[in-house]
Scaffold this motif. Structure first.
Motif, PDB file in Angstrom:
ATOM      1  N   ARG A 303       0.864  -1.181   0.000  1.00 57.61           N
ATOM      2  CA  ARG A 303       0.000   0.000   0.000  1.00 57.61           C
ATOM      3  C   ARG A 303       0.904   1.235   0.000  1.00 57.61           C
ATOM      4  NH1 ARG A 303      -5.165   0.484   4.017  1.00 57.61           N
ATOM      5  NH2 ARG A 303      -6.002  -0.988   2.490  1.00 57.61           N
ATOM      6  N   ARG A 305       1.841   5.183   0.094  1.00 55.63           N
ATOM      7  CA  ARG A 305       1.370   6.507   0.489  1.00 55.63           C
ATOM      8  C   ARG A 305       1.205   7.382  -0.750  1.00 55.63           C
ATOM      9  NH1 ARG A 305       5.816   5.625   3.455  1.00 55.63           N
ATOM     10  NH2 ARG A 305       5.634   5.223   5.691  1.00 55.63           N
ATOM     11  N   TRP A 375      -4.187   6.601  -1.101  1.00 54.88           N
ATOM     12  CA  TRP A 375      -3.123   5.623  -1.242  1.00 54.88           C
ATOM     13  C   TRP A 375      -3.364   4.801  -2.495  1.00 54.88           C
ATOM     14  CZ3 TRP A 375      -6.982   4.804   2.447  1.00 54.88           C
ATOM     15  CH2 TRP A 375      -7.736   3.637   2.314  1.00 54.88           C
ATOM     16  N   ASP A 377      -3.214   0.731  -3.709  1.00 57.09           N
ATOM     17  CA  ASP A 377      -3.004  -0.687  -3.440  1.00 57.09           C
ATOM     18  C   ASP A 377      -2.360  -1.316  -4.661  1.00 57.09           C
ATOM     19  OD1 ASP A 377      -4.087  -0.824  -0.863  1.00 57.09           O
ATOM     20  OD2 ASP A 377      -6.126  -0.974  -1.628  1.00 57.09           O
ATOM     21  N   THR A 500       1.348 -11.101   9.981  1.00 60.25           N
ATOM     22  CA  THR A 500       1.809 -10.712   8.649  1.00 60.25           C
ATOM     23  C   THR A 500       1.811 -11.934   7.735  1.00 60.25           C
ATOM     24  OG1 THR A 500       4.146 -11.161   9.099  1.00 60.25           O
ATOM     25  CG2 THR A 500       3.330  -8.935   9.612  1.00 60.25           C
ATOM     26  N   PRO A 580      -0.205  -1.742  11.268  1.00 58.88           N
ATOM     27  CA  PRO A 580       1.081  -1.472  10.597  1.00 58.88           C
ATOM     28  C   PRO A 580       1.342   0.024  10.522  1.00 58.88           C
ATOM     29  CG  PRO A 580      -0.599  -2.158   9.014  1.00 58.88           C
ATOM     30  CD  PRO A 580      -1.187  -2.369  10.364  1.00 58.88           C
ATOM     31  N   ASP A 583       1.183   2.002   7.139  1.00 54.02           N
ATOM     32  CA  ASP A 583      -0.042   2.042   6.349  1.00 54.02           C
ATOM     33  C   ASP A 583      -0.553   3.485   6.267  1.00 54.02           C
ATOM     34  OD1 ASP A 583      -3.152   2.069   6.264  1.00 54.02           O
ATOM     35  OD2 ASP A 583      -2.600   0.085   5.516  1.00 54.02           O
TER      36      ASP A 583
END
Length: 682
Positions: A303, A305, A375, A377, A500, A580, A583
């Motif tokens: 993901r 930023r 963001w 993906d 994870t 996380p 994220d």
């Protein structure tokens, strides 16, 4: 039932010798269950919002269903998953409706992707590009089933893998549905489900469908919700994360490629020679692929930023050009489609899809909305996302503020709608602020109902002190070794929950290396089979001469997995489940708290970890006869100050301090097989 008239019948239903004890052979009256039911009844009568955290084993499903059914009101029930929907609709509701002797009509409503689309099935039948022979065989099975199904719900088709690439080809989306212009409109399974929902007294939906409708007003709820006086959200802890998925803005390159494929197919089938369909579709496809290439090679699931002109690590010029090319290709597709729009409704819908893609590309080329976060993906495709940080504003403005006169009763009096939100895990403080704050429910009535289980007698918790620190490369191997030794003693019966996917792979591979070929244990790893099949095999355990099982799983297995009895006696959690920190959504939420003068760690990270830890631990004890052990392989739980808060959030299990005590508990569990009585409480 105005005033307090509903409380009496509800209390009688749960009393010894009441209707529930006659309907369910193993039902036993529980004060906590009755308390919750009476609170729900009061909220139904008075209106307003009620938030209930009901510990595992309370029987919360009956606690909200009984007063809802007895009230005579029109009820909307929303659950977290389609599996829970099916359970409510197919098991719990029929049982109670019969027991209470009520003439209640019920309906099940899912999203489009759950129903066979007859028009798309016909197109798939003509598609010469099906992936492989197995897809052709699956399509033949779907065609045969389509002749007999009444609902068109694909969950009814046995053996259809929910991950099958065929499903998108035989179901519709909001983008490709032709609506009333569709030649199959009269037989449409989606519209049949909606009509049945509008005529029903109790409608069972899921959170995804509810928020999709809040966002785009497309699922049929725009007509349904105003007619409902009681709305109940089970597994409500998922509401915020589900809601933010739908209340923002998204654009996926996979969505664009689907459009290009549908454009080419419709053009060649219905208007061959009237436009350069191959050239137009190729331009759209190339724009989508080029936008994906701007991000380069990244691990699936990353993901990125996106706080500036482009996502982190992406050249701003290339990114801007990619969005412009996508917008241009979509505009050219609109021009081609406009010339044939009168030939078939397919072209009108394709034109609208092209316009939507162009508009989204233009919006994403501009600045992010204030108070939102962006963001990207990354996977085989890209998904561009702009999301609110929570659903508080939407809940306040779109749910809790009823339109004037919307809930007027038969005598003209205004009755406010009743909103009930419940789950086994909603926070770690008295006000359940982990849930109520982001959901805009700070003013709601809050009730916490404890579990009836005797956790001190039924379960123990152990934090191994000798393990490496959680960030040490050796940590996952050590977790796998501990789980392997314990599972060997128990003959399986072990679930390892990881925080994870990397730990999932490392631990799963280490366990498989140790036991593969030995015939001693079967190691099940998330991803090797569909989730439902993994759970079914794990529940079977060592029956019928098969070896016992160890299940290694992440994310979606931390909640909603019910394995009562001896099949599960040990839950191993590899690390404390903090969000996380890298994220983008997590970062934005933390920054907002910091700007308010609050502590992101104490007010966000620790409560998130506490709730997730409770959910993971909740897999262990599901019935009063269950016995088990929870092992949290994170020394921070025993050594850090916040560890006390996290331990306090867990059920009151007895503490095990040493390896010798741990071994002794394992021996007890191995030697004693608990009874598997099911109290028939959900």
């Amino acid at each position: 039932m105005p005033g307090q008239l509903l409380a009496g019948p509800v209390h009688e239903a749960f009393a010894p010798g009441g209707v529930l004890s006659r309907a369910a052979e193993q039902f036993r009256p529980r004060a906590a269950q009755t308390d919750m039911a009476l609170a729900v009844a009061r909220t139904i009568e008075d209106g307003g919002a009620l938030v209930v955290e009901a510990g595992t084993g309370v029987g919360k499903t009956f606690s909200y269903l009984v007063p809802a059914l007895l009230s005579g009101e029109r009820v909307l029930l929303s659950t977290a998953t389609k599996t829970l929907q099916d359970q409510l609709f197919g098991r719990d509701l029929p049982r109670l409706i019969e027991a209470l002797g009520l003439p209640v009509r019920k309906a099940l409503l899912k999203g489009r992707g759950s129903y066979l689309c007859l028009q798309r099935l016909e197109l798939a039948r003509r598609d010469a590009t099906l992936p492989d022979r197995s897809a052709i065989r699956a399509l033949a099975r779907i065609e045969e089933w389509s002749q007999s199904t009444r609902t068109g719900d694909l969950a009814e088709l046995p053996g259809l893998d929910e991950r099958s690439p065929l499903i998108p080809l035989v179901t519709s989306t909001r983008e490709n549905c032709l609506g009333s212009q569709c030649p199959k409109f009269r037989q449409c399974h989606v519209n049949l489900a909606r009509r049945e929902a509008l005529a029903a007294d109790v409608v069972v939906i899921n959170h995804h469908l509810f928020f999709a409708d809040l966002a785009v007003r497309e699922s049929g709820m725009a007509e349904l919700l105003p007619t409902v006086r009681v709305a109940i959200f089970d597994e409500a802890h998922q509401l915020n994360e589900t809601g933010v998925q739908f209340l923002g803005r998204q654009l996926g390159t996979g969505q664009v490629l689907d459009f290009a494929r549908d454009l080419l197919a419709a053009g060649l089938q219905l208007a061959r020679g009237l436009a350069d369909w191959q050239g137009v579709a190729a331009a759209v496809e190339r724009a989508a692929r080029d936008l994906r290439l701007t991000v380069g090679r990244r691990a699936a699931g990353v993901r990125l930023r996106w706080a500036d002109a482009a996502p982190d690590g992406v050249d701003p010029g290339n990114w801007r050009d990619g969005l412009e090319q996508l917008q241009l290709a979509s505009t050219q597709a609109m021009e081609a489609l406009d010339t044939v729009s009168e030939l078939a409704p397919d072209f009108v819908r394709l034109y609208e899809r092209a316009a939507d893609i162009a508009e989204r590309a233009e919006r994403f080329a501009g600045a992010c909305e204030p108070g939102a976060v962006r963001w990207v993906d990354v996977g085989a495709q890209l998904r561009l996302v702009e999301s609110p940080l929570d659903i508080a504003q939407a809940v306040q403005e779109k749910l809790l503020k009823a339109a004037p006169g919307e809930d007027a009763g038969s005598a003209g009096e205004t009755r406010s709608r009743a909103w009930i939100f419940t789950s086994a895990t909603l926070g770690d403080d008295e006000r359940l602020s982990w849930f109520t704050e982001p959901c805009g429910l700070e003013a709601a009535e809050v009730l916490r109902v404890g579990s009836p289980f005797d956790y001190a007698a039924q379960a123990a918790v152990y934090v191994p002190r000798e393990l490496a620190r959680p960030n040490d490369p050796a940590h996952s191997e050590q977790v796998a070794s501990l789980a392997a030794d314990a599972a060997a003693r128990l003959g399986g019966r072990t679930m390892v929950l990881t925080t994870t996917l990397r730990a999932l792979r490392t631990i799963g591979e280490a366990l498989q290396r140790r036991f593969d070929g030995s015939g001693e244990l079967e190691i099940l790893v998330q991803g090797q089979w569909p989730k439902r099949r993994l759970i079914e095999r794990f529940r079977e355990g060592s029956t019928a001469g098969r070896p016992g099982c160890v299940l290694v799983a992440s994310a979606s297995f931390w909640e909603g997995v019910d394995v009562p009895g001896d099949a599960l006696q040990l839950v191993v959690i590899d690390k404390l489940p903090f969000p996380p920190p890298g994220d983008p959504l997590v970062e934005a939420r933390a920054q907002r708290l910091q700007s308010q003068g609050r502590s992101p760690f104490n007010d966000y990270f620790v409560p998130e970890a506490a709730v997730a830890l409770k959910q993971g631990a909740g897999r262990l004890i599901r019935r009063e006869s269950d016995r088990g052990m929870l092992v949290v392989c994170d020394t921070r739980l025993a050594t850090m100050g916040y560890g006390r808060r996290l331990l306090a959030a867990l059920p009151p299990m007895r503490r095990v301090a040493t390896r010798e005590e741990f071994a002794a508990v394992l021996e007890e569990l191995a030697a004693t097989r608990s009874a598997t009585t099911d109290p028939a409480l959900t």
